[in-house]
Design an enzyme around this catalytic site. Structure first.
Site, mmCIF file in Angstrom:
data_model
loop_
_atom_site.group_PDB
_atom_site.id
_atom_site.type_symbol
_atom_site.label_atom_id
_atom_site.label_comp_id
_atom_site.label_asym_id
_atom_site.label_seq_id
_atom_site.Cartn_x
_atom_site.Cartn_y
_atom_site.Cartn_z
ATOM 1 N N PRO A 32 -19.074 -33.296 -21.011
ATOM 2 C CA PRO A 32 -18.036 -33.001 -20.014
ATOM 3 C C PRO A 32 -16.916 -34.038 -20.037
ATOM 4 O O PRO A 32 -17.150 -35.212 -20.360
ATOM 5 C CB PRO A 32 -18.791 -33.099 -18.673
ATOM 6 C CG PRO A 32 -20.236 -33.115 -18.998
ATOM 7 C CD PRO A 32 -20.373 -33.638 -20.391
ATOM 8 N N ASP A 33 -15.698 -33.578 -19.679
ATOM 9 C CA ASP A 33 -14.560 -34.502 -19.526
ATOM 10 C C ASP A 33 -14.666 -35.059 -18.110
ATOM 11 O O ASP A 33 -13.994 -34.609 -17.188
ATOM 12 C CB ASP A 33 -13.250 -33.724 -19.729
ATOM 13 C CG ASP A 33 -12.022 -34.608 -19.590
ATOM 14 O OD1 ASP A 33 -12.154 -35.845 -19.685
ATOM 15 O OD2 ASP A 33 -10.914 -34.048 -19.394
ATOM 16 N N ALA A 34 -15.571 -36.009 -17.935
ATOM 17 C CA ALA A 34 -15.893 -36.501 -16.594
ATOM 18 C C ALA A 34 -16.317 -37.968 -16.651
ATOM 19 O O ALA A 34 -17.281 -38.367 -15.992
ATOM 20 C CB ALA A 34 -16.996 -35.639 -15.990
#
Ligand code: SPV
Ligand code: MG
Length: 298
Positions: free
Chosen positions: A53-55
């Site tokens: 995830p882009d997290a």
């Protein structure tokens, strides 16, 4: 000329800088081959190629590794998306030293809380850092950089977080005062209206940077009318790769030979060129000539 000097020169001499998103050395090389001014090493695309995830899941070192591969493969400047700066002001300071040392031309940091989530995620958490805390990160970045040309792009997520135009303008002004070199105004609207309103209102001296993913029909001349300097096409290469690989894999799975995908894929020749296979021959010849001169071979 250093990569950051090169980027500065382009910003001064061109009305618009067009930046292509990349996620590895090959995609960065393609961005360069297609004549873009610079490369965006985006956190969304790099995370996606790790199937993560882009997290703020990947570490600074992992992002830096992917970004360094792009710098090493290309001659045009690389702009690194450094999310929230991987922590507080001291983390930002360390990060700037590492990224500048790797030959990156500019870094972008955004005023959200670590860990952040992608700005365009439906229902995503978009909590903001206070203006003061983000100003502290900009000061840390400015103090840490060695070359005056190295650029710190301050990205405000005020519109993404729904805090309104006044907050976005106020933050941009504060970030300019703190020593940022450009302002990235991000928006998730599907028209460019709020980005135009921002550009027309804020009145600062720094160049404005945008990422038109959610308003893709905006055209170059309208962006130029509103004096937007840098356009980042952040994730189209990633999405094109994803779509293309999916199509080809499906076709291969559903047929009994590879002939059905022949037209859909590059010739190996093209890839050989990209990876400089043919330059090996010249290199080998040069070594041979030198060995000859030194009397090792006749
Ligand atoms: C990225 O490309 O990683 C960005 C832009 O930060 S966005 O995905 O719109 O947040
Ligand atoms: Mg990002």
């Amino acid at each position: 000329m250093s990569h950051s000097d090169n980027l500065r020169e382009k910003i001064e001499s061109k009305s618009t800088i067009r930046v292509g998103g990349a996620f590895d050395a090959m995609s960065a090389k393609l961005v360069e081959m297609h004549g873009f001014d610079a490369i965006w090493a985006g956190s969304f695309a790099i995370s996606a190629t790790h199937a993560l995830p882009d997290a703020s899941i990947m570490t600074m070192t992992e992002f830096l590794h992917a970004t360094t591969n792009m710098v090493d493969a290309c001659k045009i400047p690389v702009i690194a998306d450094c999310d929230t700066g991987f922590g507080g002001p001291s983390n930002v300071s360390h990060m700037v030293k590492k990224y500048e040392g790797a030959g990156v031309a500019a870094i972008s940091i955004e005023d959200k809380i670590f860990p952040k989530q992608n700005s365009l995620l439906e229902g995503g958490i978009q909590d903001m850092l206070s203006e003061k805390e983000f100003v502290a990160k900009i000061i840390a970045a400015k103090e840490a950089k060695r070359s005056p040309s190295f650029m710190i792009i301050a990205r405000t997520e005020a519109l993404i977080a729904g805090l309104g135009m006044n907050e976005a303008i106020q933050r941009a002004r504060a970030y300019e005062k703190a020593g940022a070199d450009a302002i990235l105004i991000h928006s998730k609207k599907n028209t460019p209206d709020e980005v135009f309103e921002f550009a027309d209102t804020w009145g600062g001296k720094l160049p404005i940077v945008i990422v038109p993913t959610s308003y893709p029909s905006v055209n170059l001349s309208d962006l130029q009318k509103h004096k937007i300097k840098m356009i980042i096409y952040a994730n189209q290469t990633l999405r094109a790769s994803y779509a293309s690989m999916n199509r080809v894999l499906e076709q291969i799975k559903n047929s009994d030979s590879l002939s059905s995908v022949k037209e859909e894929i590059s010739a190996m020749e093209e890839i050989f060129k990209l990876q400089k296979m043919y330059e090996l021959k010249t290199e080998e010849e040069m070594i041979k000539q030198n060995l000859k001169k030194m009397g090792y071979i006749s």
